[in-house]
Design an enzyme around this catalytic site. Structure first.
Site, PDB file in Angstrom:
ATOM      1  N   ASN A  32       0.872  -1.176   0.000  1.00 17.51           N
ATOM      2  CA  ASN A  32       0.000   0.000   0.000  1.00 17.51           C
ATOM      3  C   ASN A  32       0.911   1.228   0.000  1.00 17.51           C
ATOM      4  O   ASN A  32       1.460   1.605   1.024  1.00 17.51           O
ATOM      5  CB  ASN A  32      -0.873  -0.043   1.265  1.00 17.51           C
ATOM      6  CG  ASN A  32      -1.835   1.129   1.345  1.00 17.51           C
ATOM      7  OD1 ASN A  32      -1.795   2.041   0.525  1.00 17.51           O
ATOM      8  ND2 ASN A  32      -2.692   1.090   2.358  1.00 17.51           N
ATOM      9  N   LYS A  72       3.453   0.861   3.016  1.00 11.89           N
ATOM     10  CA  LYS A  72       3.022  -0.098   4.024  1.00 11.89           C
ATOM     11  C   LYS A  72       3.023  -1.454   3.341  1.00 11.89           C
ATOM     12  O   LYS A  72       2.572  -1.551   2.189  1.00 11.89           O
ATOM     13  CB  LYS A  72       1.565   0.241   4.390  1.00 11.89           C
ATOM     14  CG  LYS A  72       1.232   0.292   5.851  1.00 11.89           C
ATOM     15  CD  LYS A  72      -0.192   0.853   5.951  1.00 11.89           C
ATOM     16  CE  LYS A  72      -0.871   0.505   7.224  1.00 11.89           C
ATOM     17  NZ  LYS A  72      -2.211   1.121   7.279  1.00 11.89           N
ATOM     18  N   ARG A 123      -2.700  -2.079  -3.311  1.00 15.25           N
ATOM     19  CA  ARG A 123      -3.903  -1.279  -3.053  1.00 15.25           C
ATOM     20  C   ARG A 123      -3.838  -0.018  -3.907  1.00 15.25           C
ATOM     21  O   ARG A 123      -2.902   0.771  -3.802  1.00 15.25           O
ATOM     22  CB  ARG A 123      -3.969  -0.868  -1.588  1.00 15.25           C
ATOM     23  CG  ARG A 123      -5.170   0.023  -1.345  1.00 15.25           C
ATOM     24  CD  ARG A 123      -5.188   0.582   0.056  1.00 15.25           C
ATOM     25  NE  ARG A 123      -6.373   1.389   0.228  1.00 15.25           N
ATOM     26  CZ  ARG A 123      -6.391   2.543   0.880  1.00 15.25           C
ATOM     27  NH1 ARG A 123      -5.310   3.024   1.429  1.00 15.25           N
ATOM     28  NH2 ARG A 123      -7.519   3.214   0.985  1.00 15.25           N
ATOM     29  N   GLY A 164     -11.814   5.324  10.594  1.00 14.84           N
ATOM     30  CA  GLY A 164     -10.373   5.389  10.876  1.00 14.84           C
ATOM     31  C   GLY A 164      -9.962   6.849  10.805  1.00 14.84           C
ATOM     32  O   GLY A 164     -10.725   7.721  11.214  1.00 14.84           O
ATOM     33  N   ASN A 165      -8.766   7.126  10.281  1.00  7.01           N
ATOM     34  CA  ASN A 165      -8.423   8.528  10.009  1.00  7.01           C
ATOM     35  C   ASN A 165      -9.354   9.065   8.935  1.00  7.01           C
ATOM     36  O   ASN A 165      -9.921  10.136   9.064  1.00  7.01           O
ATOM     37  CB  ASN A 165      -6.960   8.644   9.579  1.00  7.01           C
ATOM     38  CG  ASN A 165      -6.035   8.437  10.760  1.00  7.01           C
ATOM     39  OD1 ASN A 165      -6.259   9.002  11.828  1.00  7.01           O
ATOM     40  ND2 ASN A 165      -5.013   7.622  10.580  1.00  7.01           N
ATOM     41  N   ARG A 167     -10.443  15.705   7.597  1.00  3.73           N
ATOM     42  CA  ARG A 167     -11.288  16.065   6.448  1.00  3.73           C
ATOM     43  C   ARG A 167     -12.692  16.454   6.910  1.00  3.73           C
ATOM     44  O   ARG A 167     -13.225  15.841   7.828  1.00  3.73           O
ATOM     45  CB  ARG A 167     -11.406  14.889   5.477  1.00  3.73           C
ATOM     46  CG  ARG A 167     -10.165  14.650   4.666  1.00  3.73           C
ATOM     47  CD  ARG A 167     -10.300  13.402   3.810  1.00  3.73           C
ATOM     48  NE  ARG A 167      -9.314  12.405   4.184  1.00  3.73           N
ATOM     49  CZ  ARG A 167      -9.364  11.121   3.853  1.00  3.73           C
ATOM     50  NH1 ARG A 167     -10.366  10.654   3.134  1.00  3.73           N
ATOM     51  NH2 ARG A 167      -8.422  10.299   4.240  1.00  3.73           N
ATOM     52  N   VAL A 209     -11.107   3.877  14.992  1.00  2.79           N
ATOM     53  CA  VAL A 209     -12.054   4.484  15.934  1.00  2.79           C
ATOM     54  C   VAL A 209     -13.226   3.523  16.185  1.00  2.79           C
ATOM     55  O   VAL A 209     -13.619   3.286  17.328  1.00  2.79           O
ATOM     56  CB  VAL A 209     -12.587   5.832  15.386  1.00  2.79           C
ATOM     57  CG1 VAL A 209     -13.627   6.422  16.324  1.00  2.79           C
ATOM     58  CG2 VAL A 209     -11.439   6.806  15.153  1.00  2.79           C
ATOM     59  N   GLU A 244     -13.468   0.278  15.955  1.00  3.64           N
ATOM     60  CA  GLU A 244     -13.150  -0.942  16.714  1.00  3.64           C
ATOM     61  C   GLU A 244     -12.787  -0.654  18.159  1.00  3.64           C
ATOM     62  O   GLU A 244     -12.970  -1.504  19.030  1.00  3.64           O
ATOM     63  CB  GLU A 244     -11.970  -1.678  16.045  1.00  3.64           C
ATOM     64  CG  GLU A 244     -12.322  -2.299  14.718  1.00  3.64           C
ATOM     65  CD  GLU A 244     -11.080  -2.725  13.928  1.00  3.64           C
ATOM     66  OE1 GLU A 244     -10.074  -3.125  14.540  1.00  3.64           O
ATOM     67  OE2 GLU A 244     -11.125  -2.650  12.688  1.00  3.64           O
ATOM     68  N   GLU A 272      -7.908  -5.225   5.663  1.00  4.27           N
ATOM     69  CA  GLU A 272      -7.830  -4.944   4.231  1.00  4.27           C
ATOM     70  C   GLU A 272      -6.704  -5.732   3.570  1.00  4.27           C
ATOM     71  O   GLU A 272      -6.829  -6.140   2.418  1.00  4.27           O
ATOM     72  CB  GLU A 272      -7.645  -3.433   4.013  1.00  4.27           C
ATOM     73  CG  GLU A 272      -8.931  -2.681   4.303  1.00  4.27           C
ATOM     74  CD  GLU A 272      -8.736  -1.182   4.478  1.00  4.27           C
ATOM     75  OE1 GLU A 272      -8.309  -0.774   5.576  1.00  4.27           O
ATOM     76  OE2 GLU A 272      -8.999  -0.434   3.538  1.00  4.27           O
TER      77      GLU A 272
END
Ligand code: ADP
Length: 394
Positions: A8, A15, A89, A206-207, A237, A327, A329, A380
């Protein structure tokens, strides 16, 4: 069974994970940060062993070489005997890519063409693809697109009410993102509850954050649009705003396109409202009496409640609401604040189950029947690994 190397590539990061596509177990994983700057950093994990150090990574080719070196240092040589496929990805597949695709020169060019729709994301993904194909020319490389799961969203959900000649010329529609996660998590929920006809809402928080409505395994709505900026409130965002705001700011505040882009993508969301981009810090500040943090938390929750209500209407009811990603989870207070306002849909929350930590899919509502409320860890990398072997095989 060989592993899949999942890559990714972000604009300044790489990553990776070496995943067993059968079990989802990672033989090795790592993160290389600050690619393209002078002070790169590698964190590589393999079993109990952690290899963490500063490295020089001027570009993605150097990052791929560093990844290879870190994995091979751990005793795994990367090649056709050990790796079944490399799964990449890629954020935006545009109209063209509606499923995982074996990469060749033509596919590379098409991903490059689609970059116009995701100028912040696709060029990095492509740099990762090019570097990895050079490094591993004997392995099949497969692109797995974040948009693919949403490719056949029903037209009324995918269509923006803008002059059709403009939308057609510029391929403007709601594409949706985090598709690999929404697909994986909604399938886990169906398996967990033993039903394939469910009306599901999945909240990937998540973010970046997005919601999807999934009916009998197929997505019928999602909150991200042409770009990953639409929808929920995120780390930095804005999510949904009046589309007149950028016009207004360009007229009264003299902001140009880059200034507006920076404002809405990097200086908004919970960070813009409170100064905290990490949800844990936000909750601590709120609990400590910080009014900006309290408002940011409330705006975040309000948007979620609004979306779940809207998606329940789209689905004609709701059988399962699922929280996933960093967030979703981990933040029991966030889940509690959302569920407190969703009783009218028949959704409940068991406070003890909500606080449990297991790392596994679980129910957190107080009943045994439907509707259910669940926490399902997303994965993912595993989903990409499975798509990659399937596609490489065909
Ligand atoms: P990304 O979208 O980058 O993949 P993640 O899904 O890993 O991100 O989510 C990262 C976010 O999850 C962090 O910014 C943090 O706000 C949040 N998070 C992680 N752990 C917790 C926790 N225990 N409680 C609340 N929020 C958490």
């Amino acid at each position: 069974m060989s592993n899949v190397l999942v890559i990714n590539a972000g604009s300044s990061s790489l990553k990776y994970q070496l995943v067993d596509p059968e079990s989802g177990d990672a033989a090795a994983k790592g993160l290389i940060e600050r690619v393209g700057t002078s002070g790169g950093h590698l964190k590589h994990e393999s079993g109990e062993q952690v290899d963490e150090r500063d490295i020089d990574v001027p570009d993605h080719t150097a990052a791929v070489a560093a990844m290879r070196e870190a994995i091979e240092r751990g005793g795994i040589t990367l090649g056709p005997d050990t790796v079944a496929a490399v799964g990449h990805r890629i954020v935006h597949g545009g109209r063209h890519f509606t499923e995982p695709t074996l990469i060749d020169e033509r596919v590379e060019s098409e991903i490059e063409r689609v970059s116009v729709l995701a100028p912040l994301h696709n060029p990095a993904g492509l740099a990762g693809v090019r570097s990895a194909r050079e490094a591993f020319p004997d392995l099949p490389h497969v692109a797995v697109f974040d948009t693919a799961f949403f490719a056949d969203l029903p037209a009324p959900a995918a269509t923006y009410a803008i002059d059709r000649t403009v939308t057609r010329e510029h391929a403007i529609r709601r594409y949706g993102f985090h598709g690999t996660s929404h697909e994986y998590v909604s399938a886990q929920v169906a398996r967990f509850l033993g039903r394939d006809d469910l009306r599901q809402v999945v909240l990937h928080l998540g973010n970046g954050a997005s919601a999807s409505a999934v009916l009998a395994g197929r997505p019928v709505e999602t909150s991200m649009g042409l770009t990953p900026l639409e929808g929920l409130v995120m780390g930095t965002r804005s999510g949904d705003i009046d589309p007149g705001i950028p016009l207004h700011l360009s007229r009264v505040a003299g902001l140009d396109v880059d200034g507006i882009d920076d404002l809405l993508n990097r200086r908004s969301g919970i960070y813009g409202l409170s100064g905290h981009r990490d949800f844990r810090d936000l909750v601590s500040a709120k609990d400590g009496g910080d009014d900006d943090a309290r408002l940011a938390f409330e705006v975040y929750v309000h948007r979620l409640v609004k979306y779940v209500g809207a998606y329940a209407a789209v689905l004609g009811g709701i059988d399962a609401l699922t929280f996933t990603a960093g967030v979703g989870e981990n933040s029991a207070p966030l889940r509690a604040a959302v569920l407190e306002r969703l009783g009218f849909l028949g959704l409940t929350l068991d406070p003890h189950r909500n606080e449990e930590r297991s790392g596994k899919a679980r129910r957190i509502d107080s009943g045994e029947d439907l509707p259910a409320v669940l926490v399902v860890p997303t994965n993912e990398e595993w989903a990409i690994a499975r798509h990659a072997v399937e596609t490489a095989r065909t």
